[in-house]
Scaffold this active site. Structure first.
Site, PDB file in Angstrom:
ATOM      1  CB  THR A   3      -0.926   0.019   1.236  1.00 38.73           C
ATOM      2  OG1 THR A   3      -1.733  -1.159   1.207  1.00 38.73           O
ATOM      3  CG2 THR A   3      -1.808   1.252   1.248  1.00 38.73           C
ATOM      4  CB  CYS A   4       3.664   2.379   2.139  1.00 50.10           C
ATOM      5  SG  CYS A   4       4.766   3.785   2.278  1.00 50.10           S
ATOM      6  CB  CYS A  36       3.097   6.741   2.364  1.00 49.90           C
ATOM      7  SG  CYS A  36       2.538   5.411   3.403  1.00 49.90           S
ATOM      8  CE  LYS A  40       0.635  11.114   1.894  1.00 44.67           C
ATOM      9  NZ  LYS A  40       0.065  10.373   3.016  1.00 44.67           N
ATOM     10  CE1 TYR A  64      10.270  -0.160  -1.330  1.00 48.03           C
ATOM     11  CE2 TYR A  64       9.545  -2.046  -0.058  1.00 48.03           C
ATOM     12  CZ  TYR A  64       9.824  -0.698  -0.151  1.00 48.03           C
ATOM     13  OH  TYR A  64       9.658   0.108   0.950  1.00 48.03           O
ATOM     14  CE1 TYR A 110      -2.131   9.940  10.047  1.00 47.35           C
ATOM     15  CE2 TYR A 110      -4.051   8.932  11.054  1.00 47.35           C
ATOM     16  CZ  TYR A 110      -2.725   9.324  11.122  1.00 47.35           C
ATOM     17  OH  TYR A 110      -2.008   9.098  12.254  1.00 47.35           O
ATOM     18  CB  ILE A 111      -7.338   8.807   3.385  1.00 50.33           C
ATOM     19  CG1 ILE A 111      -6.302   7.748   3.796  1.00 50.33           C
ATOM     20  CG2 ILE A 111      -7.579   8.778   1.877  1.00 50.33           C
ATOM     21  CD1 ILE A 111      -6.641   6.317   3.416  1.00 50.33           C
ATOM     22  CD  GLU A 132      -2.304  12.352   4.313  1.00 53.00           C
ATOM     23  OE1 GLU A 132      -1.428  12.416   5.182  1.00 53.00           O
ATOM     24  OE2 GLU A 132      -2.465  11.338   3.613  1.00 53.00           O
ATOM     25  NE  ARG A 180     -14.355   9.896  15.811  1.00 51.13           N
ATOM     26  CZ  ARG A 180     -14.212   8.661  16.285  1.00 51.13           C
ATOM     27  NH1 ARG A 180     -13.935   8.470  17.561  1.00 51.13           N
ATOM     28  NH2 ARG A 180     -14.383   7.604  15.500  1.00 51.13           N
ATOM     29  CB  THR A 238       4.591   2.954   6.288  1.00 51.07           C
ATOM     30  OG1 THR A 238       3.506   2.924   5.383  1.00 51.07           O
ATOM     31  CG2 THR A 238       5.821   2.319   5.663  1.00 51.07           C
ATOM     32  CG  HIS A 288      16.037  33.577  15.408  1.00 51.15           C
ATOM     33  ND1 HIS A 288      14.699  33.658  15.716  1.00 51.15           N
ATOM     34  CD2 HIS A 288      16.400  34.787  14.923  1.00 51.15           C
ATOM     35  CE1 HIS A 288      14.277  34.876  15.441  1.00 51.15           C
ATOM     36  NE2 HIS A 288      15.274  35.580  14.954  1.00 51.15           N
ATOM     37  CD  GLU A 297      13.150  30.968  16.845  1.00 48.28           C
ATOM     38  OE1 GLU A 297      14.016  31.287  17.659  1.00 48.28           O
ATOM     39  OE2 GLU A 297      12.993  31.557  15.751  1.00 48.28           O
TER      40      GLU A 297
END
Ligand code: NDP
Length: 452
Positions: free
Chosen positions: A43-44, A49, A52, A100, A178-179, A182, A205, A311, A436, A441
């Protein structure tokens, strides 16, 4: 290791958790096989991820273009082409998929392409072939879940959003996790007229309430319409698009309706019952601290389990499992203080307890909070606040939670996650000299609690 079986370890599912576990186990000398019915990467990498975030990058140009005139630029912007973006994204995903595949073959892990099913506690079937293994790891992840409403098949999920033929002019996103947030930022930034419909009264939530409010304001500020107490109840195909009737009987039309209404473990047709693997609430596989299921030699990691669906969590679980079972180490996993980011616009970085979680857990808390206009927005004239917030245990001075909303906060929070996980106190935060001028900061310069 036992020669009684074809393999020491058979992994079902070549996503983040499965690939990590198989590589580490093979590195410890185990004979390992992995099977995957879709594309290696999971999925990721393939539909989560990574693509996305590429889409988030694409959509953020809208904000830069809008802000650039404040910095003296003129004639910025231009035409956006969805097809070019999707093609570029697909090329990158192909490249990662190849990496992969190489990682697996270099580690000596045998890949079987096809869906794996448990025949019993030591046999996995792939494409009609039976393979025996001493240990089996289930790492099949999750799948989008869509509410059972009339016309639901007209909607899409994040899986399809990555492959739309064209950018929808009007898009409805159902859900506010999340989804949902985003993709609201992605579609809105790329130019779609974007509405987010949520059945309750505030997005995200589970996150700190100040975080939820600031993200809501930021989304609205950028043009996302947020409708509360409203969920799609019926979808119909009409001439101009998809007509949506909502739970409050209101009606509107869109070109695309995306369900971001949660994900469920992908446990069906896996032979789990046959092997005796116990499922808990929501059909999540119940595991102990070593990712062991109710069956002695069967383990599970990642989104299919009853833990946190992220992930890096799956990677950590897979790694710890392989080290424990094949590397002679004792590595239980701890999910305490797991940091997370939401790549919404504005984005969120967070670690530890929210203010309400800390209060509910019985802590006497001191809250330090700063809301300010990020420096980058000053010349741009953007009216938007960033948020930095610390939840501190008033008795021990330990920082229990650190929450940030605004530009670059996901990058910022990784370092603060180390501090929170290490159990550092507010005094130790204060002893740290700020960098700074940065927004970060603020997290080491907030002196007065806003409440306790
Ligand atoms: P979430 O569980 O985060 O959110 C689901 C949303 O859908 C909630 O707002 C929920 O509302 C709403 N919902 C659920 N059921 C219904 C219904 N029947 N009708 C209307 N609304 C409904 O799931 P997501 O799909 O957003 O993400 C799944 C998981 O993937 C996340 O939990 C996260 O772990 C992971 N993820 C992580 C990312 C990251 O790290 N940046 C990015 C994307 C996903 P309610 O609040 O009322 O339950």
């Amino acid at each position: 290791m036992s020669k009684q079986y074809d393999y020491d370890l058979f992994v079902i599912g070549a996503g983040s958790g499965g690939v990590r576990a198989s590589r580490i186990a093979a590195g410890h000398g185990a004979r390992v096989a992995i099977c995957e019915e879709s594309r290696v990467g999971g999925t990721c990498v393939i539909r989560g991820c990574v693509p996305k975030k590429l889409l988030v990058f694409a959509s953020q140009f809208a904000e830069s273009f809008a802000d650039a005139p404040g910095y003296g630029w003129s004639e910025v912007g231009g035409r956006f082409d969805w097809a070019s973006l999707i093609a570029a994204k697909d090329r990158e995903i192909d490249r990662l998929n190849q990496i992969y595949l190489r990682l697996l073959s270099n580690a000596g892990v045998e890949l079987h392409e096809g869906r794996g099913r448990l025949v019993d506690a030591h046999i996995v079937e792939v494409n009609g072939q039976h393979y025996t293994a001493d240990k089996i790891l289930i790492a099949v992840g999750g799948r989008p879940w869509v509410p059972d409403i009339p016309g639901k098949e007209l909607g899409i999920t994040s899986d399809e959003a990555f492959h739309l033929d064209r950018l929808p002019e009007r898009v409805l996103i159902a859900g506010a996790g999340y989804i949902a947030v985003e993709f609201a930022g992605i579609f809105n930034g790329l130019g779609s007229d974007t509405t987010l419909a949520y059945r309750r009264d505030l997005i995200l939530r589970g996150f700190d309430d100040d975080v939820r409010r600031v993200v809501q304001d930021g989304l609205r500020n950028r043009g996302v319409a947020i409708a509360y107490h409203r969920a799609p109840a019926r979808l119909e195909q009409v001439d101009g698009g998809i007509r949506v009737t909502f739970s409050d009987d209101s009606v509107a039309e869109y070109d695309a309706v995306m369900f971001a209404t949660g994900r469920v473990p992908y446990v069906w047709d896996l032979g789990l019952e046959q092997a005796g693997v116990h499922l808990g609430p929501g059909n999540r596989i119940e595991v102990d601290d070593y990712s062991r299921t109710s069956v002695e030699n069967i383990f599970a990691v990642g989104d299919v389990t009853d833990r946190i669906a992220l992930t890096p969590v799956a990677l950590m679980e897979g790694h710890a499992f392989a080290d424990t079972e094949f590397g002679g180490q004792d590595r239980p996993v701890s999910h305490e203080n797991t940091p997370a980011a939401v790549f919404s616009q504005p984005p969120v970085g967070t670690v530890g307890l929210s203010e309400s979680e800390a209060r509910e857990a019985g802590y006497a808390v001191k809250i330090f909070r700063s809301e300010f206009t990020p420096m980058k927005y000053t010349l741009a004239g953007r009216q938007e606040k960033a948020l930095m917030k610390l939840v501190v245990d008033a008795d021990t001075d330990r920082v229990l939670g650190c929450h940030a909303v605004g530009p670059d906060t996901p990058e910022m929070l990784q370092g603060f996650a180390v501090a929170v996980r290490a159990g550092l106190t507010k005094a130790q935060f204060d002893q740290t000299i700020g960098i700074h001028p940065t927004a970060a900061e603020e997290l080491v310069t907030m002196r007065q609690p806003v409440s306790s």
